[in-house]
Design a protein around this motif. Structure first.
Motif, PDB file in Angstrom:
ATOM      1  N   GLU A  14      -7.500   1.789   9.134  1.00 26.03           N
ATOM      2  CA  GLU A  14      -6.113   1.339   9.049  1.00 26.03           C
ATOM      3  C   GLU A  14      -5.760   0.782   7.675  1.00 26.03           C
ATOM      4  O   GLU A  14      -4.645   0.951   7.206  1.00 26.03           O
ATOM      5  CB  GLU A  14      -5.855   0.283  10.130  1.00 26.03           C
ATOM      6  N   GLN A  15      -6.684   0.110   7.047  1.00 25.80           N
ATOM      7  CA  GLN A  15      -6.472  -0.466   5.721  1.00 25.80           C
ATOM      8  C   GLN A  15      -7.674  -0.160   4.847  1.00 25.80           C
ATOM      9  O   GLN A  15      -8.823  -0.235   5.312  1.00 25.80           O
ATOM     10  CB  GLN A  15      -6.265  -1.981   5.815  1.00 25.80           C
ATOM     11  N   PRO A  16      -7.478   0.167   3.573  1.00 26.61           N
ATOM     12  CA  PRO A  16      -6.199   0.367   2.877  1.00 26.61           C
ATOM     13  C   PRO A  16      -5.581   1.728   3.197  1.00 26.61           C
ATOM     14  O   PRO A  16      -6.277   2.660   3.593  1.00 26.61           O
ATOM     15  CB  PRO A  16      -6.606   0.273   1.404  1.00 26.61           C
ATOM     16  N   ILE A  17      -4.272   1.819   3.005  1.00 25.46           N
ATOM     17  CA  ILE A  17      -3.547   3.067   3.246  1.00 25.46           C
ATOM     18  C   ILE A  17      -3.613   3.921   1.981  1.00 25.46           C
ATOM     19  O   ILE A  17      -3.078   3.547   0.939  1.00 25.46           O
ATOM     20  CB  ILE A  17      -2.092   2.781   3.644  1.00 25.46           C
ATOM     21  N   THR A  18      -4.278   5.046   2.055  1.00 29.76           N
ATOM     22  CA  THR A  18      -4.455   5.936   0.914  1.00 29.76           C
ATOM     23  C   THR A  18      -3.430   7.065   0.965  1.00 29.76           C
ATOM     24  O   THR A  18      -2.630   7.164   1.904  1.00 29.76           O
ATOM     25  CB  THR A  18      -5.880   6.504   0.911  1.00 29.76           C
TER      26      THR A  18
END
Length: 302
Positions: A14-18
């Motif tokens: 979910e994180q980080p959004i690439t």
């Protein structure tokens, strides 16, 4: 040992959004199918290029190393070991066959052709390396490259897709692509809903396995003193407990859906995330067409 952190199979980051997260899931699904289908009947260079492309995508996407380092390392180790075993194994083409009947001597013609180039020297060598009984041939090198690259590509490509695509997005993409089958009375919504629940249930399975492993570890069981029979009994008890816990989790999920008013897809409207192709998605789609053009042009078998 934390199974949920050490294994990334079926888990969504979910994180980080690439930039891979921001792509349309339909485009990513077509790319996944391309990575899985393009190595079929392709030359070794193309298979190696597919494996290198997956590594490059992972590095350029900015995915944290803690997520992919362990699994990619294990897959690369498995691929390298398979490659080494395959190239040093006999390829089966050097087996000598002894005929049962004598071979008649060939008739030597007395006519000579001064321009005949039948015995012209050539640089082609079937045996690439030979040291004693160990040799590497073109066939074994091709076989090792094929097996090792296919193992890495077929195992890592789906993992990377699941890592950067949420289960709801996968479901919405499959629903959008398979929607024309609805005219043939194919239960598309039921199938995609089952797929979503299966993807959501996989982390629960890993969590239950992790809890049982920790419970056994805290008891400090001496497996060497138990013997084979008692060890088997304990593992059967653990398997039974795991299945019972999974059925309990499934029943809890079903109860939660019923409380929220969900009975069947025909009576409850299933709303997926709206999908819309953006400018970046169109560019990646054009690159997919270029990808298949290169595959048909230079990626075929030699």
């Amino acid at each position: 040992m934390d199974i949920l952190r050490s294994l990334t199979i079926g888990l969504h980051l979910e994180q980080p959004i690439t930039w891979l997260h921001r792509l349309d899931p339909r485009i990513k699904l077509f790319w996944l199918l391309s990575f899985l289908l393009s190595p079929t009947l392709s030359n070794p260079l193309w298979r190696v290029a597919m494996a290198i492309s997956l590594i490059a995508l992972t590095l350029t996407a900015g995915i944290p190393a803690r997520v992919w380092k362990q699994q990619m390392g294990l897959l690369m180790l498995l691929a390298v070991m398979t490659f080494v075993i395959a190239i040093f194994s006999p390829d089966g083409l050097n087996v000598t066959h002894q005929p049962r009947r004598p071979i008649p001597e060939p008739v030597v013609s007395q006519v000579s052709f001064p321009n005949q180039a039948a015995n012209a020297p050539t640089t082609y060598r079937y045996v690439l390396f030979k040291a004693g009984n160990i040799q590497i041939t073109r066939q074994s090198l091709n076989l090792g490259t094929r097996i090792s690259t296919l193992i890495f590509t077929f195992l890592y490509a789906p993992t990377l897709y699941l890592l950067v695509t949420a289960p709801e997005e996968i479901t919405a993409a499959i629903t959008s692509i398979a929607m024309p089958l609805k005219w043939l009375r194919v239960p598309i919504v039921e199938i995609t809903l089952t797929l979503t629940l299966a993807l959501r249930f996989l982390p629960l399975v890993l969590e239950e396995v992790q809890n049982l492993f920790r419970a056994v570890r805290t008891r400090a069981i001496d497996w060497k003193k138990l013997g084979l029979k008692r060890t088997t009994q304990i593992w059967l008890i653990l398997a039974e407990r795991l299945i019972a816990n999974l059925f309990t989790r499934a029943e809890q999920s079903a109860s939660a859906m019923q409380v929220r008013g969900f009975t069947t897809p025909n009576q409850h409207l299933v709303r997926w995330n709206p999908l819309k192709l953006m400018g970046w998605d169109w560019l990646v789609g054009i690159l997919l067409c270029v990808f298949w053009g290169l595959r048909l042009w230079i990626g075929g078998e030699w």
